[in-house]
Design an enzyme around this catalytic site. Structure first.
Site, mmCIF file in Angstrom:
data_model
loop_
_atom_site.group_PDB
_atom_site.id
_atom_site.type_symbol
_atom_site.label_atom_id
_atom_site.label_comp_id
_atom_site.label_asym_id
_atom_site.label_seq_id
_atom_site.Cartn_x
_atom_site.Cartn_y
_atom_site.Cartn_z
ATOM 1 N N LYS A 138 51.376 65.951 33.438
ATOM 2 C CA LYS A 138 51.692 64.555 33.761
ATOM 3 C C LYS A 138 50.550 63.653 33.303
ATOM 4 O O LYS A 138 49.436 64.130 33.035
ATOM 5 C CB LYS A 138 51.915 64.412 35.267
ATOM 6 C CG LYS A 138 50.688 64.774 36.109
ATOM 7 C CD LYS A 138 51.017 64.896 37.589
ATOM 8 C CE LYS A 138 49.771 65.257 38.387
ATOM 9 N NZ LYS A 138 50.083 65.571 39.779
ATOM 10 N N TYR A 171 25.865 41.003 32.103
ATOM 11 C CA TYR A 171 26.434 40.062 33.080
ATOM 12 C C TYR A 171 25.741 40.200 34.431
ATOM 13 O O TYR A 171 25.465 41.310 34.889
ATOM 14 C CB TYR A 171 27.915 40.345 33.276
ATOM 15 C CG TYR A 171 28.788 39.987 32.107
ATOM 16 C CD1 TYR A 171 28.746 38.712 31.543
ATOM 17 C CD2 TYR A 171 29.673 40.917 31.578
ATOM 18 C CE1 TYR A 171 29.569 38.385 30.476
ATOM 19 C CE2 TYR A 171 30.507 40.591 30.520
ATOM 20 C CZ TYR A 171 30.445 39.316 29.964
ATOM 21 O OH TYR A 171 31.254 38.998 28.917
#
Ligand SMILES: *Cc1c(COP(=O)(O)O)cnc(C)c1O
Length: 375
Positions: free
Chosen positions: A44, A265
């Site tokens: 999956k 940042y």
């Protein structure tokens, strides 16, 4: 690994190298722990981010015949790359109205409640054929699967399964990675009772960690995912699995800091004059978790260096002062060698499943083939 990024084909994109031979070796390693039980492959979420269209055929060549995906669409893609003798189970089962689509792509639904069972029974009636299915019983996870009350109804009214070719009964463990947890034995006992009511169907309980709980958890079919991909199925103990994935990303630029200042940042990391900072082409848009800001590390020329400053959307910054030769074009290894997905996950405050499954579409996948003899 070669430090020359060009030799790896890296230009400005991160590259995930998946060693299919190691995945097959892990499959064999799990198989050796089993008695008569068979080993499925859980693929999956695009084989936990590694690429189901490559991983599943490699497992099939190694003898794997049972595959599990979560969604119908994943099953449809998988059916295109596997031979028809592969059984592809769709864990979510069909949403109302999806029954015919599921049947057309040749997948086997895992039915998770009485409603799904009823709709699949009607689909079989309409088709005039016995249609294969698995039924999932919840034994304590309280996620998908028939509740205890629904289980009692089904056991009392087995004609609810008329027209259904019941191939597999399954349940899923909540705490398989904690061998001492009391819920494991409780779930196994509850599941044994249920499975005994369906002697013609195969039974399946264990995920990767469940395999290591012992033979009484193996039933007829085990469903490993993470262990195939090198994630440690026994947290806190030495990892018995081979590493499978390596994530390398090119250094775009190396900055010589000529004046003390901050990086990135929020100005969250200070650098001194004389430091050297490498700008690397991987960010949170590629799935590199932002919680690794000022915490994670990478390998440059085999030397472990820290991620400094915040992880931004497309970039991270490394302090490569300790790697004098580092220059643009070199590869920074983000997963590989001593830096496993499990280590990265621990640093990021998550599990390795998430580290791998998040790797985004900008990450180029490359495959090392399994040796022909390994099949
Ligand atoms: C994902 C999943 C697995 C595989 O679990 P791992 O811990 O990765 O081995 C097995 N069974 C079910 C129902 C799952 O959802």
């Amino acid at each position: 690994m070669p430090s020359d990024a060009a030799a790896l084909g890296l230009r400005s994109q991160p590259v995930l190298t998946v060693d299919l031979g190691s995945i097959v070796a892990n499959y064999r390693r799990l198989e050796r722990r089993l008695g008569p039980a068979r080993c499925a492959g859980v693929v999956k979420a695009d084989a936990y981010g590694l690429g189901a269209s490559q991983v599943a055929p490699a497992l099939a060549a190694a003898g794997c015949r049972h595959f599990f995906v979560a969604h119908l669409e994943e099953g449809a893609s998988l059916a295109k790359v596997l031979a028809p003798d592969a059984a592809i189970f769709v864990l979510h089962g069909p949403a109302p109205g999806e029954e015919d689509a599921l049947r057309r792509v040749g997948c086997i639904p895992v039915l998770n409640d009485l409603g799904q069972i009823e709709r699949w029974r009607r689909t079989a009636m309409a088709a005039g054929a016995r249609l294969p299915a698995a039924v999932h019983f919840d034994t304590g996870l309280n996620r998908l699967g028939l509740s205890e009350a629904e289980t009692h109804i089904l056991l009392a009214e087995p004609d609810r399964l008329d027209g259904i070719d019941l191939r597999l009964v399954m349940s899923h463990l909540a705490c398989a990675d904690e061998p001492d947890h009391a819920l494991n034995a409780r779930q196994a006992a509850a599941f044994r009772t249920i499975a005994a009511a369906f002697p013609a169907a195969r039974s399946s309980l264990a995920n990767s960690s469940g395999i290591f709980l012992g033979a009484e958890y193996h039933c007829d079919l085990v469903r490993p995912g993470c262990a195939l991909y090198g994630i440690n199925p026994r947290p806190g103990q030495p990892n018995p699995m081979a590493q499978v994935a390596r994530l390398a990303s090119p250094i775009l630029q190396v900055r010589h800091v000529d004046r003390a200042g901050t990086v990135g940042y929020g100005a969250s990391h200070r650098v001194a004059a004389g430091a050297r900072v490498a700008i690397v082409a991987t960010g949170y848009a590629d799935g590199w978790l932002r919680t690794l800001s000022n915490l994670g590390s990478a390998l440059v020329k085999g030397i472990r260096v820290p991620i400094i400053g915040r992880v931004s959307m497309d970039l991270i910054t490394l302090d490569v002062t300790a790697v004098p030769g580092a220059r643009a074009g070199d590869a920074a290894e983000l997963i590989g060698g001593e830096l496993t997905a499990d280590d990265v996950a621990t640093t990021a405050g998550t599990i390795a499943y998430e580290v791998l499954a998040r790797l985004g579409s900008r990450v180029q996948r490359r495959y090392l083939p399994a040796a022909p003899g390994s099949a």
